[in-house]
Design an enzyme around this catalytic site. Structure first.
Site, PDB file in Angstrom:
ATOM      1  N   ASP A  86       0.854  -1.091   0.057  1.00  7.08           N
ATOM      2  CA  ASP A  86      -0.054  -0.089  -0.109  1.00  7.08           C
ATOM      3  C   ASP A  86       0.925   1.152  -0.043  1.00  7.08           C
ATOM      4  OD1 ASP A  86      -2.274  -1.677   0.195  1.00  7.08           O
ATOM      5  OD2 ASP A  86      -2.607  -1.156   2.173  1.00  7.08           O
ATOM      6  N   PHE A  87       0.382   2.371  -0.419  1.00 10.38           N
ATOM      7  CA  PHE A  87       1.003   3.612  -0.496  1.00 10.38           C
ATOM      8  C   PHE A  87       1.760   4.209   0.670  1.00 10.38           C
ATOM      9  CE2 PHE A  87       1.060   8.390  -0.249  1.00 10.38           C
ATOM     10  CZ  PHE A  87       1.810   8.586  -1.012  1.00 10.38           C
TER      11      PHE A  87
END
Length: 271
Positions: A35-36
């Site tokens: 995830d970012f």
């Protein structure tokens, strides 16, 4: 997205241009995703054959992953299994999120399994927090974040799954700590430094040790992919490649140029 400038692939291409592959969409063959807001270990294959071997391991669920996290509250059970099915949230304004089965607007829920082990209990910025090791046994989008949130212990700094309430911490406290990919040609096994220690973040104050991290990881390694056996480990070719690249001498000019390039980017806050 195409308009993003500060990306993993752009930094890799700048730092290791000789490893870039123009035949791929992103310039590199990423074997999986983070995830970012998640830091930690991410595997990149150096060629198409290696990517195929890694993909086979992921498909056959022979990859071992373990994440470190700080979660809100003191988790009372020292070990727990979270098995909520996870689906897409179709509620207006929340379509960027996942949700657990039974939630209003939750569609296409699939079985998901996460093992949680409490490492320490303490305080973060004065609030009760637990440091945990999370092992996803399935690979659903946002699985760890959704499972922690649904169990009443959202990850510290998870702006999205705290419904825009947890905005004070400087980052989301989720880190891909351990990664093991036993391909047929090489064994990729990586442990990263632990970012959740008081020397790196003074807001985190551990008060009670429950399970030592080193012991938990050793137990995880002992049980990971038992079909390999203890007497015939696969050669760590990947480690040799990484050492060779990392050990290359970097001139002062190259280092200054790289630092200047990185300094030009300004990280925008997550919406």
């Amino acid at each position: 997205m195409w308009y993003e400038t500060l990306t993993l692939q752009s930094q890799l291409k700048h730092r290791f241009p000789e490893l870039a592959d123009p035949d791929t969409y992103y310039g590199f063959r990423f074997c999986h995703q983070l995830d970012f807001s998640t830091s930690g270990a991410l595997c990149v294959a150096l060629n198409k054959a290696a990517a195929g071997r890694a993909y086979k391991c992921f498909k056959e669920r022979r990859v071992t992953k373990a994440y470190l996290a700080l979660v809100r509250g003191h988790v009372q059970e020292s070990r727990m299994t979270i098995n909520h099915a996870i689906g897409k949230n179709t509620t207006e304004g929340l379509t960027h999120m996942m949700c657990i089965e039974g939630t209003e607007g939750c569609e296409n829920a699939k079985p998901c399994l996460t093992e949680l082990t409490v490492l320490e209990r303490g305080l973060y910025d004065g609030d009760p927090v637990s440091k945990v090791l999370l092992q996803p046994l399935t690979g659903r989008t946002h699985q760890l974040r959704v499972h922690c949130s649904s169990s009443g212990h959202p990850i510290v700094g998870d702006f999205t799954y705290s419904f825009k309430k947890d905005s004070r911490p400087f980052r989301m406290m989720l880190h891909a700590f351990y990664l093991r990919i036993p391909t047929c040609g090489e064994l990729i096994e990586v442990s990263t430094p632990d970012p959740f220690v008081p020397t790196l973040d003074a807001n985190w104050q551990p008060q009670q040790s429950v399970h030592p991290l080193e012991q938990v990881i050793q137990a995880l390694k002992a049980t990971a992919d038992p079909a390999l056996g203890e007497t015939s480990p696969l050669p760590k070719v990947g480690q040799d490649v990484i050492t060779q690249v990392a050990g290359a001498k970097e001139s002062e000019e190259q280092r200054a140029r790289c630092q200047q390039w990185l300094a030009e980017w300004a990280v925008e806050p997550e919406n």
